[in-house]
Design a protein around this motif. Sequence first.
Motif, PDB file in Angstrom:
ATOM      1  N   MET A 113       1.417  -1.333   0.054  1.00 18.25           N
ATOM      2  CA  MET A 113      -0.236   0.183   0.327  1.00 18.25           C
ATOM      3  C   MET A 113       0.808   1.520  -0.135  1.00 18.25           C
ATOM      4  O   MET A 113       1.555   1.386   1.092  1.00 18.25           O
ATOM      5  N   THR A 114       0.871   2.399  -1.250  1.00 22.00           N
ATOM      6  CA  THR A 114       1.956   2.881  -1.056  1.00 22.00           C
ATOM      7  C   THR A 114       0.586   4.521  -0.236  1.00 22.00           C
ATOM      8  O   THR A 114      -0.420   4.501   0.608  1.00 22.00           O
ATOM      9  N   THR A 115       2.106   5.049   0.855  1.00 24.48           N
ATOM     10  CA  THR A 115       1.806   6.166   1.951  1.00 24.48           C
ATOM     11  C   THR A 115       2.656   7.427   1.658  1.00 24.48           C
ATOM     12  O   THR A 115       3.645   7.575   0.506  1.00 24.48           O
ATOM     13  N   ALA A 116       2.502   8.435   1.903  1.00 20.61           N
ATOM     14  CA  ALA A 116       2.179   9.033   1.826  1.00 20.61           C
ATOM     15  C   ALA A 116       2.845  10.255   2.707  1.00 20.61           C
ATOM     16  O   ALA A 116       1.710  10.653   3.668  1.00 20.61           O
ATOM     17  N   ARG A 117       3.337  11.023   3.260  1.00 22.96           N
ATOM     18  CA  ARG A 117       2.645  12.213   3.962  1.00 22.96           C
ATOM     19  C   ARG A 117       2.427  13.572   3.133  1.00 22.96           C
ATOM     20  O   ARG A 117       2.862  13.902   2.591  1.00 22.96           O
ATOM     21  N   LEU A 118       1.433  14.331   3.672  1.00 25.07           N
ATOM     22  CA  LEU A 118       0.877  15.654   2.892  1.00 25.07           C
ATOM     23  C   LEU A 118       0.022  16.600   3.944  1.00 25.07           C
ATOM     24  O   LEU A 118       0.271  15.757   4.836  1.00 25.07           O
ATOM     25  N   PRO A 119       0.171  17.829   4.104  1.00 27.23           N
ATOM     26  CA  PRO A 119      -0.604  18.835   4.733  1.00 27.23           C
ATOM     27  C   PRO A 119      -1.999  18.235   4.319  1.00 27.23           C
ATOM     28  O   PRO A 119      -3.099  17.953   4.009  1.00 27.23           O
ATOM     29  N   LEU A 120      -2.447  18.400   5.811  1.00 24.92           N
ATOM     30  CA  LEU A 120      -4.018  18.402   6.985  1.00 24.92           C
ATOM     31  C   LEU A 120      -5.444  19.333   6.458  1.00 24.92           C
ATOM     32  O   LEU A 120      -4.789  20.389   7.393  1.00 24.92           O
ATOM     33  N   VAL A 158      -0.202   9.114   5.538  1.00 23.09           N
ATOM     34  CA  VAL A 158      -1.068   8.204   4.942  1.00 23.09           C
ATOM     35  C   VAL A 158      -2.063   7.287   4.351  1.00 23.09           C
ATOM     36  O   VAL A 158      -0.535   7.389   2.830  1.00 23.09           O
ATOM     37  N   GLU A 159      -2.765   6.505   3.897  1.00 13.48           N
ATOM     38  CA  GLU A 159      -2.216   5.229   2.303  1.00 13.48           C
ATOM     39  C   GLU A 159      -3.168   5.397   1.571  1.00 13.48           C
ATOM     40  O   GLU A 159      -4.801   5.267   2.513  1.00 13.48           O
ATOM     41  N   ASP A 160      -2.923   5.036   0.483  1.00 11.32           N
ATOM     42  CA  ASP A 160      -3.807   5.303  -0.659  1.00 11.32           C
ATOM     43  C   ASP A 160      -5.475   4.065  -0.318  1.00 11.32           C
ATOM     44  O   ASP A 160      -4.670   3.493   0.512  1.00 11.32           O
ATOM     45  N   VAL A 161      -6.550   4.469  -0.247  1.00 14.62           N
ATOM     46  CA  VAL A 161      -7.745   3.765  -0.115  1.00 14.62           C
ATOM     47  C   VAL A 161      -8.348   3.149  -1.914  1.00 14.62           C
ATOM     48  O   VAL A 161      -8.704   3.958  -1.880  1.00 14.62           O
ATOM     49  N   PRO A 162      -8.010   2.438  -2.402  1.00 13.84           N
ATOM     50  CA  PRO A 162      -8.121   1.899  -3.642  1.00 13.84           C
ATOM     51  C   PRO A 162     -10.017   1.385  -3.861  1.00 13.84           C
ATOM     52  O   PRO A 162     -10.540   0.983  -2.716  1.00 13.84           O
ATOM     53  N   GLU A 163     -10.443   1.945  -4.801  1.00 13.93           N
ATOM     54  CA  GLU A 163     -11.938   1.945  -5.310  1.00 13.93           C
ATOM     55  C   GLU A 163     -12.225   0.599  -6.252  1.00 13.93           C
ATOM     56  O   GLU A 163     -11.164   0.884  -7.598  1.00 13.93           O
ATOM     57  N   GLU A 164     -12.666  -0.177  -5.543  1.00 11.20           N
ATOM     58  CA  GLU A 164     -12.996  -1.283  -6.212  1.00 11.20           C
ATOM     59  C   GLU A 164     -14.480  -1.205  -6.598  1.00 11.20           C
ATOM     60  O   GLU A 164     -15.239  -0.592  -5.858  1.00 11.20           O
ATOM     61  N   PRO A 165     -15.624  -2.044  -7.942  1.00  3.14           N
ATOM     62  CA  PRO A 165     -15.912  -1.648  -8.208  1.00  3.14           C
ATOM     63  C   PRO A 165     -17.316  -2.827  -7.438  1.00  3.14           C
ATOM     64  O   PRO A 165     -18.493  -2.154  -7.430  1.00  3.14           O
ATOM     65  N   LEU A 225     -18.333   8.446   1.584  1.00 10.25           N
ATOM     66  CA  LEU A 225     -17.110   9.014   0.812  1.00 10.25           C
ATOM     67  C   LEU A 225     -16.362   7.166   1.412  1.00 10.25           C
ATOM     68  O   LEU A 225     -15.449   6.514   0.074  1.00 10.25           O
ATOM     69  N   GLN A 226     -16.450   6.269   2.746  1.00  6.67           N
ATOM     70  CA  GLN A 226     -15.290   5.513   2.980  1.00  6.67           C
ATOM     71  C   GLN A 226     -16.094   4.495   3.040  1.00  6.67           C
ATOM     72  O   GLN A 226     -15.707   2.988   3.131  1.00  6.67           O
ATOM     73  N   ALA A 227     -17.268   4.339   1.657  1.00  6.74           N
ATOM     74  CA  ALA A 227     -17.857   2.827   1.680  1.00  6.74           C
ATOM     75  C   ALA A 227     -16.870   1.708   0.971  1.00  6.74           C
ATOM     76  O   ALA A 227     -16.537   1.886  -0.020  1.00  6.74           O
ATOM     77  N   PRO A 228     -16.696   0.545   0.823  1.00  4.27           N
ATOM     78  CA  PRO A 228     -15.851  -0.766   0.838  1.00  4.27           C
ATOM     79  C   PRO A 228     -15.919  -0.351  -0.673  1.00  4.27           C
ATOM     80  O   PRO A 228     -14.805  -1.194  -0.678  1.00  4.27           O
TER      81      PRO A 228
END
Length: 245
Positions: A1-8, A135-142, A203-206
Amino acid sequence: MTTARLPLFPLNAVLFPGLVLPLNVFEQRYRAMMRELLTVDDAEPRRFVVVAIRDGREVAPTGSGMPDRAALPEKGPAAGFGPDPVQAFHRVGCVADAATIRERADGSFEVVVTGTTRVRLLSVDASGPFLVAEVEDVPEEPGEEAEALSEGVLRAFRAYQKRLAGARERSLTTSELPDDPSVVSYLVAAAAILDVPSKQRLLQAPDTATRLREELSLLRAETAVLRHLPSLPAVDLTQAPTYPN
Protein backbone atom coordinates in the motif's frame (compact mmCIF):
# COMPACT_ATOMS: atom_id res chain seq x y z
CA MET A 1 0.00 0.00 0.00
CA THR A 2 1.40 3.38 -1.03
CA THR A 3 1.91 5.88 1.81
CA ALA A 4 2.68 9.60 1.75
CA ARG A 5 3.05 12.61 4.03
CA LEU A 6 0.75 15.47 3.04
CA PRO A 7 -0.55 18.69 4.63
CA LEU A 8 -3.89 18.12 6.38
CA PHE A 9 -6.88 20.45 6.00
CA PRO A 10 -9.75 19.54 8.38
CA LEU A 11 -13.25 20.70 7.42
CA ASN A 12 -16.83 20.22 8.47
CA ALA A 13 -17.40 18.97 4.93
CA VAL A 14 -16.56 15.94 2.79
CA LEU A 15 -14.57 16.13 -0.45
CA PHE A 16 -15.14 13.40 -3.05
CA PRO A 17 -12.82 12.28 -5.87
CA GLY A 18 -13.53 14.19 -9.07
CA LEU A 19 -15.50 16.95 -7.36
CA VAL A 20 -14.58 20.63 -6.99
CA LEU A 21 -14.58 22.43 -3.62
CA PRO A 22 -14.00 26.18 -3.06
CA LEU A 23 -12.21 27.12 0.17
CA ASN A 24 -11.91 30.39 2.08
CA VAL A 25 -8.65 30.19 4.04
CA PHE A 26 -8.23 32.70 6.86
CA GLU A 27 -6.70 30.92 9.89
CA GLN A 28 -2.95 31.37 10.34
CA ARG A 29 -2.16 27.65 10.36
CA TYR A 30 -3.90 27.17 7.00
CA ARG A 31 -2.44 30.35 5.54
CA ALA A 32 0.99 28.86 6.33
CA MET A 33 -0.07 25.71 4.49
CA MET A 34 -1.10 27.68 1.39
CA ARG A 35 2.14 29.66 1.41
CA GLU A 36 4.04 26.36 1.52
CA LEU A 37 1.98 24.96 -1.35
CA LEU A 38 2.74 28.05 -3.43
CA THR A 39 6.44 27.10 -3.29
CA VAL A 40 5.67 23.90 -5.24
CA ASP A 41 6.70 24.11 -8.89
CA ASP A 42 3.82 24.99 -11.21
CA ALA A 43 4.36 21.75 -13.13
CA GLU A 44 3.74 19.68 -9.99
CA PRO A 45 0.38 19.09 -8.24
CA ARG A 46 -0.23 21.15 -5.08
CA ARG A 47 -1.68 18.39 -2.95
CA PHE A 48 -3.09 18.20 0.55
CA VAL A 49 -5.65 16.04 2.34
CA VAL A 50 -9.16 17.23 3.14
CA VAL A 51 -10.63 15.31 6.06
CA ALA A 52 -13.99 15.72 7.78
CA ILE A 53 -14.04 16.71 11.45
CA ARG A 54 -15.94 14.37 13.74
CA ASP A 55 -19.12 15.73 15.33
CA GLY A 56 -18.53 17.90 18.38
CA ARG A 57 -14.99 18.93 17.44
CA GLU A 58 -13.80 22.43 16.50
CA VAL A 59 -17.22 23.98 17.05
CA ALA A 60 -17.31 27.75 17.35
CA PRO A 61 -20.20 29.94 18.61
CA THR A 62 -20.96 30.92 15.00
CA GLY A 63 -22.18 27.42 14.17
CA SER A 64 -21.35 23.75 14.01
CA GLY A 65 -18.05 23.06 12.34
CA MET A 66 -17.07 26.71 11.95
CA PRO A 67 -13.47 27.14 13.06
CA ASP A 68 -12.67 29.29 16.07
CA ARG A 69 -11.20 32.56 14.78
CA ALA A 70 -9.57 32.99 18.18
CA ALA A 71 -7.34 29.96 17.53
CA LEU A 72 -4.12 31.98 17.32
CA PRO A 73 -0.86 30.62 15.89
CA GLU A 74 0.73 30.38 19.32
CA LYS A 75 -1.87 27.78 20.26
CA GLY A 76 -0.33 25.54 17.61
CA PRO A 77 -1.56 23.79 14.47
CA ALA A 78 -3.69 21.34 16.50
CA ALA A 79 -5.64 24.06 18.35
CA GLY A 80 -9.22 22.91 18.89
CA PHE A 81 -8.48 19.28 18.06
CA GLY A 82 -7.29 17.95 21.43
CA PRO A 83 -4.02 16.30 22.53
CA ASP A 84 -4.26 13.55 19.87
CA PRO A 85 -5.54 15.31 16.72
CA VAL A 86 -6.06 12.15 14.69
CA GLN A 87 -8.93 11.23 17.05
CA ALA A 88 -10.77 14.43 16.04
CA PHE A 89 -11.02 13.42 12.38
CA HIS A 90 -12.70 10.76 10.33
CA ARG A 91 -10.05 8.31 9.20
CA VAL A 92 -10.89 8.35 5.47
CA GLY A 93 -10.36 11.60 3.58
CA CYS A 94 -9.63 12.74 0.04
CA VAL A 95 -6.50 14.15 -1.57
CA ALA A 96 -7.14 17.64 -2.93
CA ASP A 97 -5.29 19.12 -5.88
CA ALA A 98 -5.29 22.93 -5.62
CA ALA A 99 -6.09 24.26 -9.08
CA THR A 100 -5.94 27.88 -7.91
CA ILE A 101 -4.51 29.52 -4.78
CA ARG A 102 -5.11 33.26 -4.72
CA GLU A 103 -3.85 35.43 -1.86
CA ARG A 104 -6.02 38.39 -0.92
CA ALA A 105 -4.74 41.76 0.28
CA ASP A 106 -5.51 40.84 3.91
CA GLY A 107 -3.35 37.69 3.74
CA SER A 108 -6.23 35.23 3.51
CA PHE A 109 -6.56 32.90 0.53
CA GLU A 110 -9.19 31.95 -2.01
CA VAL A 111 -8.58 28.35 -3.05
CA VAL A 112 -10.31 26.00 -5.48
CA VAL A 113 -9.48 22.31 -5.23
CA THR A 114 -10.44 19.11 -7.03
CA GLY A 115 -10.68 15.81 -5.19
CA THR A 116 -8.44 13.07 -6.61
CA THR A 117 -8.10 9.88 -4.55
CA ARG A 118 -9.29 8.52 -1.22
CA VAL A 119 -6.77 8.05 1.56
CA ARG A 120 -6.76 6.69 5.10
CA LEU A 121 -5.15 8.67 7.93
CA LEU A 122 -2.45 6.71 9.72
CA SER A 123 -1.07 9.48 11.95
CA VAL A 124 -1.07 13.26 12.35
CA ASP A 125 2.05 15.36 13.02
CA ALA A 126 1.42 18.68 14.82
CA SER A 127 5.08 19.70 15.24
CA GLY A 128 5.18 22.23 12.37
CA PRO A 129 3.22 25.36 11.46
CA PHE A 130 0.33 23.25 10.12
CA LEU A 131 -0.89 19.67 10.48
CA VAL A 132 0.75 16.99 8.34
CA ALA A 133 -0.74 13.51 7.95
CA GLU A 134 0.77 10.20 7.01
CA VAL A 135 -1.77 8.57 4.72
CA GLU A 136 -2.20 5.45 2.66
CA ASP A 137 -4.21 5.06 -0.55
CA VAL A 138 -7.69 3.54 -0.36
CA PRO A 139 -8.32 1.76 -3.68
CA GLU A 140 -11.74 2.01 -5.32
CA GLU A 141 -13.13 -1.46 -6.01
CA PRO A 142 -16.24 -1.84 -8.20
CA GLY A 143 -18.05 -4.49 -6.16
CA GLU A 144 -20.89 -6.63 -7.50
CA GLU A 145 -23.58 -5.27 -9.85
CA ALA A 146 -22.12 -1.76 -9.90
CA GLU A 147 -23.29 -1.13 -13.50
CA ALA A 148 -26.92 -2.03 -12.81
CA LEU A 149 -26.93 -0.14 -9.52
CA SER A 150 -25.50 2.92 -11.25
CA GLU A 151 -28.44 3.00 -13.67
CA GLY A 152 -30.89 2.74 -10.77
CA VAL A 153 -29.16 5.50 -8.84
CA LEU A 154 -29.24 7.82 -11.87
CA ARG A 155 -32.99 7.28 -12.23
CA ALA A 156 -33.52 7.91 -8.52
CA PHE A 157 -31.26 10.96 -8.66
CA ARG A 158 -33.24 12.49 -11.53
CA ALA A 159 -36.48 11.96 -9.59
CA TYR A 160 -34.86 13.50 -6.49
CA GLN A 161 -33.62 16.50 -8.50
CA LYS A 162 -37.02 17.06 -10.07
CA ARG A 163 -38.77 16.91 -6.69
CA LEU A 164 -36.18 19.19 -5.10
CA ALA A 165 -36.08 21.81 -7.83
CA GLY A 166 -39.72 21.71 -8.90
CA ALA A 167 -41.14 21.03 -12.33
CA ARG A 168 -40.21 24.51 -13.60
CA GLU A 169 -36.48 23.95 -13.03
CA ARG A 170 -34.30 22.27 -15.65
CA SER A 171 -32.95 18.91 -14.49
CA LEU A 172 -29.88 17.15 -15.81
CA THR A 173 -30.40 15.17 -19.01
CA THR A 174 -29.06 11.68 -19.54
CA SER A 175 -26.31 12.99 -21.83
CA GLU A 176 -24.98 15.23 -19.02
CA LEU A 177 -24.56 12.38 -16.56
CA PRO A 178 -21.50 10.10 -16.45
CA ASP A 179 -21.47 6.40 -17.34
CA ASP A 180 -18.72 5.19 -15.00
CA PRO A 181 -20.35 3.75 -11.84
CA SER A 182 -17.68 5.12 -9.48
CA VAL A 183 -17.99 8.60 -11.00
CA VAL A 184 -21.79 8.39 -10.68
CA SER A 185 -21.47 7.33 -7.06
CA TYR A 186 -19.24 10.29 -6.15
CA LEU A 187 -21.27 12.83 -8.15
CA VAL A 188 -24.50 11.81 -6.43
CA ALA A 189 -22.82 11.73 -3.01
CA ALA A 190 -21.61 15.31 -3.51
CA ALA A 191 -24.82 16.66 -5.06
CA ALA A 192 -27.36 15.18 -2.65
CA ILE A 193 -28.30 17.34 0.32
CA LEU A 194 -27.06 15.15 3.17
CA ASP A 195 -25.39 15.79 6.51
CA VAL A 196 -21.66 15.28 6.99
CA PRO A 197 -21.93 11.84 8.69
CA SER A 198 -24.03 10.54 5.77
CA LYS A 199 -21.57 11.91 3.21
CA GLN A 200 -18.66 10.46 5.19
CA ARG A 201 -20.27 7.00 5.14
CA LEU A 202 -20.55 7.27 1.36
CA LEU A 203 -16.93 8.38 0.98
CA GLN A 204 -15.58 5.47 3.01
CA ALA A 205 -17.83 2.78 1.51
CA PRO A 206 -15.78 -0.38 0.86
CA ASP A 207 -16.64 -0.41 -2.86
CA THR A 208 -18.64 1.41 -5.52
CA ALA A 209 -21.57 -1.01 -5.40
CA THR A 210 -21.99 -0.57 -1.64
CA ARG A 211 -21.95 3.22 -2.07
CA LEU A 212 -24.54 3.05 -4.85
CA ARG A 213 -26.83 0.81 -2.79
CA GLU A 214 -26.76 3.25 0.10
CA GLU A 215 -27.37 6.17 -2.26
CA LEU A 216 -30.37 4.42 -3.78
CA SER A 217 -31.87 3.99 -0.32
CA LEU A 218 -31.06 7.59 0.69
CA LEU A 219 -32.43 9.11 -2.52
CA ARG A 220 -35.68 7.19 -2.31
CA ALA A 221 -36.14 8.19 1.32
CA GLU A 222 -35.33 11.86 0.64
CA THR A 223 -37.62 11.98 -2.41
CA ALA A 224 -40.47 10.53 -0.34
CA VAL A 225 -39.94 13.23 2.30
CA LEU A 226 -39.84 16.00 -0.33
CA ARG A 227 -43.21 14.88 -1.71
CA HIS A 228 -44.81 15.99 1.54
CA LEU A 229 -43.05 19.34 1.82
CA PRO A 230 -44.18 22.65 0.33
CA SER A 231 -42.19 24.15 -2.54
CA LEU A 232 -38.60 24.85 -1.53
CA PRO A 233 -36.23 27.57 -2.78
CA ALA A 234 -34.19 25.06 -4.73
CA VAL A 235 -31.54 27.46 -5.92
CA ASP A 236 -30.65 28.26 -2.30
CA LEU A 237 -30.53 24.60 -1.35
CA THR A 238 -28.40 23.43 -4.23
CA GLN A 239 -25.79 26.19 -4.45
CA ALA A 240 -22.37 24.97 -3.37
CA PRO A 241 -21.06 27.04 -0.44
CA THR A 242 -17.51 28.23 -0.03
CA TYR A 243 -16.12 26.44 3.00
CA PRO A 244 -14.14 28.43 5.58
CA ASN A 245 -11.15 26.61 7.03
